[in-house]
Write an enzyme that holds these catalytic residues in place. Sequence first.
Site, PDB file in Angstrom:
ATOM      1  N   LYS A 223      16.147 -12.981   0.897  1.00 45.13           N
ATOM      2  CA  LYS A 223      16.301 -14.364   0.456  1.00 45.13           C
ATOM      3  C   LYS A 223      17.715 -14.893   0.701  1.00 45.13           C
ATOM      4  CE  LYS A 223      12.263 -14.662  -2.413  1.00 45.13           C
ATOM      5  NZ  LYS A 223      11.661 -14.865  -3.733  1.00 45.13           N
ATOM      6  N   ARG A 257       8.541  -6.409  -4.261  1.00 45.24           N
ATOM      7  CA  ARG A 257       7.862  -7.062  -3.138  1.00 45.24           C
ATOM      8  C   ARG A 257       8.872  -7.204  -1.997  1.00 45.24           C
ATOM      9  NH1 ARG A 257       7.171 -12.231  -1.057  1.00 45.24           N
ATOM     10  NH2 ARG A 257       5.068 -12.681  -0.252  1.00 45.24           N
TER      11      ARG A 257
END
Length: 284
Positions: A223, A257
Amino acid sequence: MFASYHWPLAHGRSLELGPVARLMGILNVTPDSFSDGGRYTSIDAALAQAETLIREGADIIDIGGESTRPGGDQVDAKEEQRRILPVIEALANRSDVILSVDTYREETARRAVHAGAHIVNDVWGLQREPGIAKVAADTGAGLVVMHTGRGRETLPDVIEDQLHFLRHSLKIAKDANVRDQQIVLDPGFGFAKETPKANLDLMARLDELHTLGFPLLIGTSRKRFIGTITGKDAAERDAGTTSTSVITRFQGAAIFRVHNVAMNHDALRFADELIKRGVTAGRS
């Protein structure tokens, strides 16, 4: 935080959480996801990637048909289903890996579970299409309820906002007769937490979310805030991602994840060995 927790899933499956970190491998069958868009849009490519993730240690494969990146193109339910349902059906027929569908749409979730998915992973925390909760109640699917700040006013304190949002989501689930045991919470790193500080503050105080009483799933993989801190482009953020996995594992997170399963698998095995020896939150 690390005690064994039985997570019941659809189709009579379950997963034990707690003592061993669990890995959810990301399989985006989208043309525009931020780090791997377009790589797995054919069914053969998607299945090959799923096999790689399983071989590297994924306990769960999370299949998504719409990018959730900021500014990503929204698709309709029909297109989302066209992308994901054949992949779910094929994986269900050829593997016993646990399958998750990454969707906020009730119709897609129901069809995905019918096709073989065991878990519904909702990035809008049941607050965009509350009928997602009824799908979980009707099918027994595991339900990942994610926090997001998108499309609303957020509270100044990062944990107060988490608790405010997630308690509302949990009420939606309870009203739909979803059992508590079916629910895992995701604090939603990167979702309208636009600065590195907001994400780091959340990470530093992650253990405060255990007051809600549910296992935590962490989705930091590649991210933007990791890129800001490391100076790396999306495809080069796996080392930074793995660092956040280890940090949050010591704070009691149960599921991770990630795009790069192999790297996180090895790092988390070391974390688990230290946790067995009484090390938590980086301290003995």
